[in-house]
Enzyme design. Sequence first.
Site, short mmCIF file in Angstrom:
data_model
loop_
_atom_site.label_atom_id
_atom_site.label_comp_id
_atom_site.label_asym_id
_atom_site.label_seq_id
_atom_site.Cartn_x
_atom_site.Cartn_y
_atom_site.Cartn_z
N GLN A 100 0.85 -1.20 0.00
CA GLN A 100 0.00 0.00 0.00
C GLN A 100 0.88 1.25 0.00
OE1 GLN A 100 -3.58 -0.54 2.88
NE2 GLN A 100 -1.89 -1.71 3.73
N VAL A 102 3.68 4.12 -0.88
CA VAL A 102 3.97 4.91 -2.08
C VAL A 102 5.46 5.21 -2.17
CG1 VAL A 102 1.65 5.88 -2.21
CG2 VAL A 102 3.38 7.06 -0.82
N HIS A 118 -1.57 1.68 -4.06
CA HIS A 118 -1.95 3.09 -3.89
C HIS A 118 -1.00 4.04 -4.61
CE1 HIS A 118 -4.22 1.65 -0.08
NE2 HIS A 118 -4.91 1.43 -1.19
N THR A 195 0.36 -2.62 8.75
CA THR A 195 -0.80 -1.87 8.22
C THR A 195 -1.92 -1.88 9.25
OG1 THR A 195 -2.43 -1.66 6.45
CG2 THR A 195 -1.73 -3.91 6.99
C1 BV8 Z 1 -11.82 3.20 -3.71
C2 BV8 Z 1 -2.07 7.01 -1.14
C3 BV8 Z 1 -13.68 3.06 -5.07
C4 BV8 Z 1 -2.15 8.46 -0.79
C5 BV8 Z 1 -3.78 5.92 0.22
C6 BV8 Z 1 -15.20 -0.09 1.11
C7 BV8 Z 1 -14.89 -0.55 -0.16
C8 BV8 Z 1 -14.25 0.29 -1.07
C9 BV8 Z 1 -13.90 1.60 -0.70
C10 BV8 Z 1 -14.22 2.04 0.56
C11 BV8 Z 1 -14.87 1.22 1.47
N1 BV8 Z 1 -15.04 1.93 2.60
C12 BV8 Z 1 -14.51 3.16 2.45
C13 BV8 Z 1 -14.02 3.27 1.22
C14 BV8 Z 1 -13.38 4.46 0.68
C15 BV8 Z 1 -11.90 4.55 0.95
C16 BV8 Z 1 -11.49 4.07 2.31
O1 BV8 Z 1 -11.01 2.95 2.47
N2 BV8 Z 1 -11.62 4.94 3.30
C17 BV8 Z 1 -11.18 4.60 4.64
C18 BV8 Z 1 -10.56 5.83 5.29
C19 BV8 Z 1 -12.39 4.09 5.41
N3 BV8 Z 1 -11.17 3.82 -0.07
C20 BV8 Z 1 -10.88 4.47 -1.21
O2 BV8 Z 1 -11.26 5.58 -1.48
C21 BV8 Z 1 -10.03 3.69 -2.22
N4 BV8 Z 1 -10.66 3.80 -3.50
O3 BV8 Z 1 -12.35 2.50 -2.92
O4 BV8 Z 1 -12.34 3.51 -4.91
C22 BV8 Z 1 -14.06 3.42 -6.39
C23 BV8 Z 1 -14.57 2.42 -7.19
C24 BV8 Z 1 -14.96 2.76 -8.45
C25 BV8 Z 1 -14.83 4.07 -8.90
C26 BV8 Z 1 -14.28 5.06 -8.09
C27 BV8 Z 1 -13.88 4.73 -6.81
C28 BV8 Z 1 -8.65 4.32 -2.38
C29 BV8 Z 1 -7.87 4.21 -1.11
C30 BV8 Z 1 -6.42 4.66 -1.35
C31 BV8 Z 1 -6.13 5.88 -0.53
N5 BV8 Z 1 -4.71 6.23 -0.65
N6 BV8 Z 1 -2.50 6.23 0.02
C32 BV8 Z 1 -1.11 8.87 0.21
O5 BV8 Z 1 -0.28 8.03 0.63
O6 BV8 Z 1 -1.11 10.05 0.56
S1 BV8 Z 1 -4.16 5.03 1.59
C33 BV8 Z 1 -3.12 5.37 2.88
O7 BV8 Z 1 -3.67 4.70 4.01
C34 BV8 Z 1 -1.76 4.78 2.81
O8 BV8 Z 1 -1.18 4.77 1.56
C35 BV8 Z 1 -1.94 3.37 3.26
O9 BV8 Z 1 -2.01 2.57 2.14
C36 BV8 Z 1 -3.28 3.36 3.88
C37 BV8 Z 1 -3.33 2.66 5.18
O10 BV8 Z 1 -2.36 3.19 5.94
P1 BV8 Z 1 -1.26 2.15 6.55
O11 BV8 Z 1 -0.30 1.81 5.51
O12 BV8 Z 1 -1.96 1.05 7.25
O13 BV8 Z 1 -0.61 3.13 7.53
P2 BV8 Z 1 -1.26 3.60 8.86
O14 BV8 Z 1 -0.56 4.84 9.25
O15 BV8 Z 1 -2.74 3.59 8.77
O16 BV8 Z 1 -0.87 2.41 9.86
C38 BV8 Z 1 0.49 2.08 10.08
C39 BV8 Z 1 0.47 0.78 10.85
O17 BV8 Z 1 1.83 0.38 11.06
C40 BV8 Z 1 -0.17 0.88 12.23
O18 BV8 Z 1 -1.04 -0.22 12.42
C41 BV8 Z 1 1.02 0.79 13.19
O19 BV8 Z 1 0.68 0.13 14.38
C42 BV8 Z 1 2.00 -0.02 12.39
N7 BV8 Z 1 3.41 0.18 12.73
C43 BV8 Z 1 4.01 1.31 13.19
N8 BV8 Z 1 5.34 1.08 13.33
C44 BV8 Z 1 5.57 -0.20 12.95
C45 BV8 Z 1 4.34 -0.78 12.55
N9 BV8 Z 1 4.24 -2.04 12.11
C46 BV8 Z 1 5.37 -2.77 12.07
N10 BV8 Z 1 6.59 -2.30 12.43
C47 BV8 Z 1 6.72 -1.03 12.86
N11 BV8 Z 1 7.95 -0.55 13.23
#
Ligand code: BV8
Length: 255
Positions: A100, A102, A118, A195
């Site tokens: 996921q 970038v 993504h 993630t």
């Molecule tokens: C879409 C790029 C549809 C930008 C990102 C159900 C079905 C389909 C869609 C949805 C749905 N419900 C809601 C949606 C809409 C939406 C969505 O999911 N919203 C969420 C907020 C609820 N999804 C979308 O819009 C997607 N598109 O569905 O299109 C469609 C269909 C037809 C026509 C038109 C549209 C697109 C989603 C992509 C968004 N872009 N990134 C950018 O980077 O700026 S997502 C972004 O969050 C990140 O890139 C990453 O991929 C994602 C999740 O983040 P994580 O990678 O998990 O990072 P996070 O900070 O959250 O967590 C870090 C984790 O690491 C933590 O758990 C932490 O504990 C852990 N950690 C910390 N340190 C360590 C560690 N782990 C191990 N070792 C360590 N040392």
Amino acid sequence: MDIPDALSQRLREAQHILFFTGAGVSAESGIPTFRDAMSGLWSRFEATDLATPEAFARDPALVWGWYEWRRRKVLQAAPNPAHRAIAGFLRHAEVSVITQNVDDLHERAGSPVSAHLHGSLHAPRCFACGHPASYPPGVPEVAEGGERIEPPCCHRCGGPLRPGVVWFGESLPEADWGAAMAAIEDADMVLSVGTSSLVWPAAEIPVWASRRGACVVQVNPQPTALDEIATVSLRGPAGAILPALLESAYGRSGA
Ligand code: BV8
Ligand code: ZN
């Protein structure tokens, strides 16, 4: 970290390992995770509000500055032991890296990436006409506290460039999504690393693999929604756990 013998055995016997990674795999490279990347000028925003086409249309300089600040961090970072351990598995099994993220740290550690679900920070394009663009060489200068930076203009139509990432509300790249679906078909083991499992449809990947009978191992210091279906959740940082998994499966020489 002690790895249960049964897990080491499962890893050793795995034919196709699917690594599904999020921002946590790059955390120990000093790259803020997606939800932590909201400091300074951007601290008053939720990442999910800023990572949208609407936010960019409303204030291109605010959003472009945020991505330039993040791109600067990535260019100044190096792969960490987690990225290198994933590359180490390539010597022992068929591996798919579905990320996921970038950033390009998997590639720089020696792992080909089957899918950047993504998008990528390194592939800008025109916001208006979609024409691909490129960045000038070097590391962008961005104030640590953040600053607004006017995006460059498209050579073809003069529109503003945008980062090559998938924003909320945008579809995932078809080829990358297809590669992820193919990897789920083949994988007998999934390692979901770093993630929060909160973004769809990507978050479904380990769930679908589990339904096909794959063993799902989660690596994260925190509990996530995946805890419910993971075969095992290893609590801790990826930079420590992944090298331990590699060594436990294939021995010190294999690591
Ligand atoms: C879409 C790029 C549809 C930008 C990102 C159900 C079905 C389909 C869609 C949805 C749905 N419900 C809601 C949606 C809409 C939406 C969505 O999911 N919203 C969420 C907020 C609820 N999804 C979308 O819009 C997607 N598109 O569905 O299109 C469609 C269909 C037809 C026509 C038109 C549209 C697109 C989603 C992509 C968004 N872009 N990134 C950018 O980077 O700026 S997502 C972004 O969050 C990140 O890139 C990453 O991929 C994602 C999740 O983040 P994580 O990678 O998990 O990072 P996070 O900070 O959250 O967590 C870090 C984790 O690491 C933590 O758990 C932490 O504990 C852990 N950690 C910390 N340190 C360590 C560690 N782990 C191990 N070792 C360590 N040392
Ligand atoms: Zn254009």
